[in-house]
Scaffold this motif. Structure first.
Motif, PDB file in Angstrom:
ATOM      1  N   ASP A   1      56.077  -7.379  81.916  1.00 55.46           N
ATOM      2  CA  ASP A   1      55.684  -8.051  80.677  1.00 55.46           C
ATOM      3  C   ASP A   1      54.593  -9.115  80.859  1.00 55.46           C
ATOM      4  O   ASP A   1      53.736  -9.262  79.985  1.00 55.46           O
ATOM      5  CB  ASP A   1      56.905  -8.664  79.987  1.00 55.46           C
ATOM      6  CG  ASP A   1      57.692  -7.621  79.192  1.00 55.46           C
ATOM      7  OD1 ASP A   1      57.189  -6.486  79.042  1.00 55.46           O
ATOM      8  OD2 ASP A   1      58.795  -7.945  78.720  1.00 55.46           O
TER       9      ASP A   1
ATOM     10  N   ARG B   1      51.237  -7.507  80.274  1.00 55.83           N
ATOM     11  CA  ARG B   1      50.928  -6.836  79.012  1.00 55.83           C
ATOM     12  C   ARG B   1      49.962  -7.659  78.178  1.00 55.83           C
ATOM     13  O   ARG B   1      49.996  -8.884  78.162  1.00 55.83           O
ATOM     14  CB  ARG B   1      52.195  -6.595  78.198  1.00 55.83           C
ATOM     15  CG  ARG B   1      53.080  -5.486  78.707  1.00 55.83           C
ATOM     16  CD  ARG B   1      54.313  -5.322  77.840  1.00 55.83           C
ATOM     17  NE  ARG B   1      53.961  -4.926  76.481  1.00 55.83           N
ATOM     18  CZ  ARG B   1      54.837  -4.869  75.467  1.00 55.83           C
ATOM     19  NH1 ARG B   1      56.112  -5.202  75.688  1.00 55.83           N
ATOM     20  NH2 ARG B   1      54.459  -4.494  74.280  1.00 55.83           N
TER      21      ARG B   1
ATOM     22  N   MET C   1      48.318  -1.777  79.059  1.00 52.71           N
ATOM     23  CA  MET C   1      49.592  -1.091  78.860  1.00 52.71           C
ATOM     24  C   MET C   1      50.377  -1.102  80.172  1.00 52.71           C
ATOM     25  O   MET C   1      49.778  -1.112  81.255  1.00 52.71           O
ATOM     26  CB  MET C   1      49.352   0.352  78.424  1.00 52.71           C
ATOM     27  CG  MET C   1      48.644   0.497  77.099  1.00 52.71           C
ATOM     28  SD  MET C   1      48.371   2.243  76.654  1.00 52.71           S
ATOM     29  CE  MET C   1      47.175   2.724  77.904  1.00 52.71           C
TER      30      MET C   1
ATOM     31  N   SER D   1      56.388   0.524  78.066  1.00 52.12           N
ATOM     32  CA  SER D   1      56.603  -0.653  77.216  1.00 52.12           C
ATOM     33  C   SER D   1      56.313  -0.345  75.752  1.00 52.12           C
ATOM     34  O   SER D   1      56.813  -1.021  74.857  1.00 52.12           O
ATOM     35  CB  SER D   1      55.722  -1.808  77.689  1.00 52.12           C
ATOM     36  OG  SER D   1      54.359  -1.418  77.725  1.00 52.12           O
ATOM     37  N   THR D   2      55.496   0.677  75.493  1.00 50.90           N
ATOM     38  CA  THR D   2      55.159   1.109  74.136  1.00 50.90           C
ATOM     39  C   THR D   2      55.001   2.627  74.132  1.00 50.90           C
ATOM     40  O   THR D   2      54.964   3.261  75.192  1.00 50.90           O
ATOM     41  CB  THR D   2      53.828   0.479  73.666  1.00 50.90           C
ATOM     42  OG1 THR D   2      52.773   0.953  74.520  1.00 50.90           O
ATOM     43  CG2 THR D   2      53.889  -1.044  73.709  1.00 50.90           C
ATOM     44  N   GLU D   3      54.871   3.193  72.933  1.00 49.09           N
ATOM     45  CA  GLU D   3      54.616   4.629  72.841  1.00 49.09           C
ATOM     46  C   GLU D   3      53.268   4.979  73.461  1.00 49.09           C
ATOM     47  O   GLU D   3      53.106   6.038  74.069  1.00 49.09           O
ATOM     48  CB  GLU D   3      54.657   5.083  71.382  1.00 49.09           C
ATOM     49  CG  GLU D   3      56.074   5.159  70.804  1.00 49.09           C
ATOM     50  CD  GLU D   3      56.992   6.040  71.645  1.00 49.09           C
ATOM     51  OE1 GLU D   3      56.587   7.171  71.996  1.00 49.09           O
ATOM     52  OE2 GLU D   3      58.103   5.599  71.964  1.00 49.09           O
ATOM     53  N   GLN D   4      52.284   4.082  73.307  1.00 46.33           N
ATOM     54  CA  GLN D   4      50.975   4.310  73.918  1.00 46.33           C
ATOM     55  C   GLN D   4      51.092   4.325  75.438  1.00 46.33           C
ATOM     56  O   GLN D   4      50.432   5.119  76.123  1.00 46.33           O
ATOM     57  CB  GLN D   4      49.984   3.231  73.471  1.00 46.33           C
ATOM     58  CG  GLN D   4      49.584   3.302  72.009  1.00 46.33           C
ATOM     59  CD  GLN D   4      50.609   2.659  71.076  1.00 46.33           C
ATOM     60  OE1 GLN D   4      51.622   2.107  71.533  1.00 46.33           O
ATOM     61  NE2 GLN D   4      50.367   2.760  69.788  1.00 46.33           N
ATOM     62  N   ALA D   5      51.927   3.446  75.971  1.00 42.57           N
ATOM     63  CA  ALA D   5      52.141   3.415  77.422  1.00 42.57           C
ATOM     64  C   ALA D   5      52.825   4.691  77.890  1.00 42.57           C
ATOM     65  O   ALA D   5      52.513   5.228  78.957  1.00 42.57           O
ATOM     66  CB  ALA D   5      52.964   2.190  77.808  1.00 42.57           C
ATOM     67  N   ASN D   6      53.764   5.193  77.103  1.00 44.32           N
ATOM     68  CA  ASN D   6      54.417   6.462  77.448  1.00 44.32           C
ATOM     69  C   ASN D   6      53.406   7.605  77.474  1.00 44.32           C
ATOM     70  O   ASN D   6      53.469   8.491  78.337  1.00 44.32           O
ATOM     71  CB  ASN D   6      55.527   6.779  76.446  1.00 44.32           C
ATOM     72  CG  ASN D   6      56.818   6.036  76.738  1.00 44.32           C
ATOM     73  OD1 ASN D   6      57.125   5.741  77.894  1.00 44.32           O
ATOM     74  ND2 ASN D   6      57.577   5.734  75.700  1.00 44.32           N
TER      75      ASN D   6
ATOM     76  N   GLU E   1      65.412   5.131  79.114  1.00 45.07           N
ATOM     77  CA  GLU E   1      65.413   3.874  78.364  1.00 45.07           C
ATOM     78  C   GLU E   1      65.497   2.677  79.312  1.00 45.07           C
ATOM     79  O   GLU E   1      66.109   2.757  80.384  1.00 45.07           O
ATOM     80  CB  GLU E   1      66.592   3.836  77.397  1.00 45.07           C
ATOM     81  CG  GLU E   1      66.514   4.849  76.263  1.00 45.07           C
ATOM     82  CD  GLU E   1      65.369   4.568  75.314  1.00 45.07           C
ATOM     83  OE1 GLU E   1      65.013   3.391  75.146  1.00 45.07           O
ATOM     84  OE2 GLU E   1      64.819   5.537  74.747  1.00 45.07           O
ATOM     85  N   GLU E   2      64.918   1.581  78.909  1.00 43.26           N
ATOM     86  CA  GLU E   2      64.915   0.355  79.709  1.00 43.26           C
ATOM     87  C   GLU E   2      66.334  -0.038  80.132  1.00 43.26           C
ATOM     88  O   GLU E   2      66.583  -0.349  81.301  1.00 43.26           O
ATOM     89  CB  GLU E   2      64.271  -0.788  78.916  1.00 43.26           C
ATOM     90  CG  GLU E   2      64.167  -2.108  79.648  1.00 43.26           C
ATOM     91  CD  GLU E   2      63.009  -2.159  80.632  1.00 43.26           C
ATOM     92  OE1 GLU E   2      63.138  -2.872  81.642  1.00 43.26           O
ATOM     93  OE2 GLU E   2      61.976  -1.511  80.395  1.00 43.26           O
TER      94      GLU E   2
END
Length: 294
Positions: free
Chosen positions: A111, A114, A119, A150-155, A173-174
Motif C-alpha cells: 500500500d 500505491r 498499481m 489491489s484493484t481490478e486494474q492491478a489484477n 482474496e487478501e
C-alpha cells in the motif's frame, strides 16, 4: 522502429532463485535491459550473469525512477522494510506495476507504493525453484500463479504478466492469503518431512537405500492422489486392519519413537478425511481407538 516489448524497463529487487528465473523469463520483454539490485554485490552480479540481458542497478532509487515493472523477490520478513525504502525513493508520474512474489502476503503490504499511477499486486508462483533458471522458465508454463491485486486494474496487469510467463492466474482474496500459503506448505514442505521420517524408519529397519525403496511407491501414491484424491487411498486404515496398526504402533514405540507422534497424527487425520468424504467404515473404529490411546 517501435519496440513491441510490453514494458519500458523491468527492475528486480532481490537476487535469489525466483529473481533469476523470472528475470530470465522476462528479460526479452523489456525495451531496455533489465536492472537488478540486491544487498550482496556478488549475488547481484551472479543474477545478472544468469539473466543475460540485465545489468546491476546502482540503488533501489534507480529502479523506482526508471522502471515501469518492478518485482520484489526478497524474503517475507524483509518485505516491509524494502517497501518502506522504495516508498521513500524519488516519486515518478510514469505508470508502474509493482508486485512481490511472496506466498504469505497479499497486496496490502504494498500500500505505501500505491498511487494514481502505480498499481500493486501479489503474484506467487506455486512451484519450487531449484536454481536452474532455464528449466524453470519451462516449468512456469501452465504453472499456477496466485494473484491478489489491489484493484481490478492491478489484477488485469497481473494477468498480462502471468500470460507472458505462460502461466495460469488463480485469484486469491487478501484475507485468504495466509490460508492459501499454509495449504501449499502443508502439501509440499511437509511432504519432504514425511518422506524423511519414513526413510529414518526404513534405515532403522536395516534398509541400505531407503529412498530407492520408497521412490516408486511414493511417486505412484502422489500420482493417484493428484488424480483421485481420497478415492486413491489404500492400506490398512482403509481396510480397518487394526492388528496391523497395533503392530505399527508397537514397532515405532520401541524402535523409532520420534516417528510415533506424527504417524498417529497423520493416521487419525486420514480417518477423519475418510469419514468426511465417504463415511469411514465401521471396521476403522478399532483403529481409531488404538491411535487415540496414550
Amino acid at each position: 522502429m517501435v519496440s513491441t516489448s510490453p514494458y519500458r524497463r523491468i527492475g528486480i529487487i532481490g537476487t535469489g532463485r525466483v529473481a533469476s528465473a523470472i528475470g530470465h523469463a522476462l528479460a526479452a520483454h523489456s525495451n531496455d535491459s533489465l536492472v537488478i539490485w540486491g544487498r550482496n554485490p556478488k549475488k547481484c552480479a551472479e543474477a545478472v550473469a544468469v539473466i543475460g540481458r540485465a545489468q546491476t542497478a546502482g540503488d533501489m532509487a534507480q529502479i523506482a525512477r526508471d522502471c515501469d515493472l518492478i518485482m520484489l523477490t526478497v524474503a517475507d520478513d524483509a518485505l516491509p522494510h524494502i517497501v518502506a525504502s522504495l516508498a521513500q525513493a524519488e516519486a515518478t508520474d510514469q505508470p508502474r506495476f509493482i508486485f512481490h512474489v511472496s506466498g504469505r502476503s497479499g497486496a496490502a503490504i504494498l500500500d505505501p507504493l500505491r498511487s494514481a499511477t502505480s498499481m500493486t499486486a501479489a503474484i506467487h508462483p506455486a512451484m519450487t525453484f531449484t536454481g536452474k533458471p532455464t528449466s524453470e522458465v519451462q516449468h512456469m508454463i501452465k504453472a499456477r500463479f496466485a494473484v491478489t491485486g489491489s484493484t481490478e486494474q492491478a489484477n488485469a496487469a497481473a494477468q498480462k504478466l502471468v500470460t507472458l510467463l505462460g502461466g495460469i492466474m488463480v485469484p486469491i482474496e487478501e484475507a485468504q492469503r495466509a490460508l492459501y500459503h499454509a495449504a501449499l506448505c502443508h502439501g509440499a514442505n511437509h511432504l519432504v518431512t514425511l518422506i524423511a521420517g519414513a526413510c529414518q524408519a526404513l534405515a532403522t529397519a536395516g534398509v541400505a537405500e531407503p529412498l530407492a525403496l520408497l521412490a516408486p511407491l511414493v511417486r505412484a501414491a502422489l500420482d493417484v492422489s493428484l488424480d483421485h484424491g481420497m478415492a486413491g487411498l489404500s492400506g490398512p486404515l482403509l481396510r480397518g486392519d487394526d492388528e496391523t496398526i497395533a503392530k505399527h504402533l508397537a514397532a515405532l514405540s520401541q524402535q523409532c519413537p520420534t516417528l510415533l507422534p506424527p504417524y498417529k497424527a497423520m493416521a487419525l487425520t486420514t480417518l477423519d478425511e475418510l469419514d468426511r468424504h465417504n463415511g469411514a467404515p465401521r471396521s476403522t473404529v478399532a483403529c481409531r481407538t488404538l491411535l487415540e490411546a496414550d
